[in-house]
Write a protein that holds these residues in place. Sequence first.
Motif, PDB file in Angstrom:
ATOM      1  N   TYR A   8       2.776  13.137  -4.681  1.00 62.48           N
ATOM      2  CA  TYR A   8       2.585  14.494  -4.222  1.00 62.48           C
ATOM      3  C   TYR A   8       1.527  14.648  -3.146  1.00 62.48           C
ATOM      4  N   TYR A   9       0.740  13.730  -2.810  1.00 61.71           N
ATOM      5  CA  TYR A   9      -0.149  13.662  -1.858  1.00 61.71           C
ATOM      6  C   TYR A   9       0.657  13.424  -0.521  1.00 61.71           C
ATOM      7  N   TYR A  10       1.780  12.793  -0.584  1.00 56.73           N
ATOM      8  CA  TYR A  10       2.630  12.701   0.768  1.00 56.73           C
ATOM      9  C   TYR A  10       3.813  13.579   0.657  1.00 56.73           C
ATOM     10  N   LEU A  11       4.243  14.029  -0.385  1.00 52.60           N
ATOM     11  CA  LEU A  11       5.447  14.873  -0.413  1.00 52.60           C
ATOM     12  C   LEU A  11       5.189  15.880  -1.427  1.00 52.60           C
ATOM     13  N   PRO A  12       5.362  17.256  -1.110  1.00 45.93           N
ATOM     14  CA  PRO A  12       4.815  18.113  -1.970  1.00 45.93           C
ATOM     15  C   PRO A  12       5.608  18.359  -3.315  1.00 45.93           C
ATOM     16  N   ASP A  13       6.687  18.058  -3.333  1.00 44.75           N
ATOM     17  CA  ASP A  13       7.616  18.241  -4.675  1.00 44.75           C
ATOM     18  C   ASP A  13       8.923  17.306  -4.653  1.00 44.75           C
ATOM     19  N   LYS A  14       9.439  17.253  -5.616  1.00 43.57           N
ATOM     20  CA  LYS A  14      10.697  16.357  -5.687  1.00 43.57           C
ATOM     21  C   LYS A  14      11.751  16.884  -4.776  1.00 43.57           C
ATOM     22  N   ALA A  18       1.045  -1.077  -0.036  1.00 44.12           N
ATOM     23  CA  ALA A  18      -0.118  -0.088   0.056  1.00 44.12           C
ATOM     24  C   ALA A  18       1.018   1.240  -0.104  1.00 44.12           C
ATOM     25  N   LEU A  19       0.376   2.087  -0.722  1.00 39.95           N
ATOM     26  CA  LEU A  19       1.222   3.435  -1.001  1.00 39.95           C
ATOM     27  C   LEU A  19       0.936   4.395   0.572  1.00 39.95           C
ATOM     28  N   ASP A  20       2.379   4.617   1.140  1.00 40.71           N
ATOM     29  CA  ASP A  20       2.450   5.563   2.047  1.00 40.71           C
ATOM     30  C   ASP A  20       3.576   6.198   2.040  1.00 40.71           C
ATOM     31  N   GLY A  50       4.095   1.665  -9.260  1.00 36.46           N
ATOM     32  CA  GLY A  50       2.730   1.213  -9.828  1.00 36.46           C
ATOM     33  C   GLY A  50       1.565   2.315  -9.722  1.00 36.46           C
ATOM     34  N   VAL A  51       1.818   3.498  -9.652  1.00 37.06           N
ATOM     35  CA  VAL A  51       0.931   4.581  -9.421  1.00 37.06           C
ATOM     36  C   VAL A  51       0.963   5.629 -10.406  1.00 37.06           C
ATOM     37  N   ASP A  52       0.045   6.572 -10.481  1.00 39.09           N
ATOM     38  CA  ASP A  52       0.001   7.887 -11.327  1.00 39.09           C
ATOM     39  C   ASP A  52       1.548   8.707 -10.412  1.00 39.09           C
ATOM     40  N   PRO A  53       2.520   9.261 -11.267  1.00 41.87           N
ATOM     41  CA  PRO A  53       3.311  10.063 -10.446  1.00 41.87           C
ATOM     42  C   PRO A  53       2.827  10.953  -9.617  1.00 41.87           C
ATOM     43  N   MET A  54       1.680  11.570  -9.943  1.00 44.44           N
ATOM     44  CA  MET A  54       1.264  12.710  -9.122  1.00 44.44           C
ATOM     45  C   MET A  54       0.540  12.008  -7.796  1.00 44.44           C
ATOM     46  N   ASP A  59       6.619   5.970   3.702  1.00 38.17           N
ATOM     47  CA  ASP A  59       7.525   5.254   4.254  1.00 38.17           C
ATOM     48  C   ASP A  59       7.835   4.408   2.860  1.00 38.17           C
ATOM     49  N   VAL A  60       6.867   3.669   2.068  1.00 42.03           N
ATOM     50  CA  VAL A  60       7.145   2.892   0.886  1.00 42.03           C
ATOM     51  C   VAL A  60       7.637   3.972  -0.137  1.00 42.03           C
ATOM     52  N   ILE A  61       7.068   5.094  -0.215  1.00 43.15           N
ATOM     53  CA  ILE A  61       7.499   5.983  -1.160  1.00 43.15           C
ATOM     54  C   ILE A  61       9.069   6.430  -1.134  1.00 43.15           C
ATOM     55  N   VAL A  62       9.421   6.715   0.336  1.00 41.13           N
ATOM     56  CA  VAL A  62      10.977   6.745   0.662  1.00 41.13           C
ATOM     57  C   VAL A  62      11.895   5.812   0.438  1.00 41.13           C
ATOM     58  N   ARG A  63      11.584   4.721   0.871  1.00 41.95           N
ATOM     59  CA  ARG A  63      12.227   3.675   0.725  1.00 41.95           C
ATOM     60  C   ARG A  63      12.345   3.110  -0.698  1.00 41.95           C
ATOM     61  N   THR A  64      11.212   3.259  -1.494  1.00 49.24           N
ATOM     62  CA  THR A  64      11.546   3.048  -2.946  1.00 49.24           C
ATOM     63  C   THR A  64      12.516   3.995  -3.847  1.00 49.24           C
ATOM     64  N   ALA A  65      12.213   5.358  -3.202  1.00 51.76           N
ATOM     65  CA  ALA A  65      13.016   6.337  -3.946  1.00 51.76           C
ATOM     66  C   ALA A  65      14.545   5.979  -3.471  1.00 51.76           C
ATOM     67  N   LEU A  66      14.855   5.614  -2.396  1.00 50.83           N
ATOM     68  CA  LEU A  66      16.260   5.243  -1.995  1.00 50.83           C
ATOM     69  C   LEU A  66      16.705   4.056  -2.820  1.00 50.83           C
ATOM     70  N   ALA A  67      15.856   3.168  -2.884  1.00 49.17           N
ATOM     71  CA  ALA A  67      16.400   1.954  -3.885  1.00 49.17           C
ATOM     72  C   ALA A  67      16.522   2.047  -5.399  1.00 49.17           C
ATOM     73  N   VAL A  68      15.738   3.036  -5.763  1.00 51.35           N
ATOM     74  CA  VAL A  68      15.979   3.653  -7.004  1.00 51.35           C
ATOM     75  C   VAL A  68      17.243   4.524  -7.384  1.00 51.35           C
ATOM     76  N   ILE A  69      17.554   5.086  -6.379  1.00 53.72           N
ATOM     77  CA  ILE A  69      18.918   6.059  -6.310  1.00 53.72           C
ATOM     78  C   ILE A  69      19.965   5.184  -6.404  1.00 53.72           C
ATOM     79  N   ASP A  70      19.887   4.283  -5.388  1.00 51.75           N
ATOM     80  CA  ASP A  70      20.804   3.160  -5.344  1.00 51.75           C
ATOM     81  C   ASP A  70      21.167   2.432  -6.578  1.00 51.75           C
ATOM     82  N   ARG A  71      20.316   2.104  -7.493  1.00 50.44           N
ATOM     83  CA  ARG A  71      20.172   1.426  -8.489  1.00 50.44           C
ATOM     84  C   ARG A  71      20.792   2.424  -9.581  1.00 50.44           C
ATOM     85  N   ASP A  72      20.034   3.582 -10.041  1.00 54.94           N
ATOM     86  CA  ASP A  72      20.016   4.263 -10.946  1.00 54.94           C
ATOM     87  C   ASP A  72      20.817   5.617 -11.048  1.00 54.94           C
TER      88      ASP A  72
END
Length: 205
Positions: free
Chosen positions: A46-52, A7-9, A39-43, A11-24
Motif C-alpha cells: 500500500y506504499y505503492y498502490l493505495p488499495d486492492k 527490490a520492491l517497487d 516476501g514482504v508484509d502485505p501492508m 513495477d515488481v508489484i504489478v508484474r507479480t500480481a499479474l503472475a499470481v492472477i495467471d496462476r491462481d
Amino acid sequence: MPDRRPALDRDVIVRTALAVIDRDGVAGLTMRKFGAELGVDPMAVYYYLPDKGALFDAVVEAVHDEVGELLVEEGATWQSLVWETFQRTRRVLLRHPHTIPLVGTRPVLSPRMLARADRLIAALVEVGLTAATALNIVACARSYTVGYLLVEAGVPAGPPVGAGVADADVMVAYPSLAAGMAQGYDPDRQFGMGLRALLDGFPAG
C-alpha cells in the motif's frame, strides 16, 4: 545467503500480481498470500498502490501495455486498424485468461490509459473517421472481444460444468447441430468472422 528477491517497487508489484492472477485467478490474489509471494508484509504494497482496487487497475494497465499500440502506416484504413487492435487484444488476453473479467469490468481512467485511448481515436480520425464514430466503433469492438473471450476462455461461474451430451449422441439426436459442427470448432476463424461482420456494419463518418 544473500536475499535474491527483487527490490520492491511498483513495477515488481504489478508484474507479480499479474503472475499470481495467471496462476491462481483473481480470487487467489489475497493480500496475505500476495505479501508472502513478494516476501514482504502485505501492508508494504500500500506504499505503492493505495488499495486492492488500484492493484487490479494496474494489472489491467499492464495487460494493455502488452497489447501495445499501432502505427498508422501508408494504406491503413480504420477497419485495418481496429481489426489489428482487437486481434492483438485477443491474443494477449488468451495469454492471461483470468484477467478477462478485470479488463471487461474495470474501465481504468488513469492518465496513462486515457492517453492510450486518445492516441487510438486520433489514429482512426487520421484515416477518415470522426472522433465520435471512432469512439463508438472502438467501444463496440472492445465489448465484442471481451464478450467473446468470456465464452472462449473464461472460467465458468459456480460448480464445474457437467460433461453434457457425447458428440456421438449429438450426431444422431440433433442433426441440425451436427451439420453445423461438421466443420469443427475454429475459434480464430469464428472470432474473425464476428469482428469482420461488426466492422463491415459500421458506416464511416
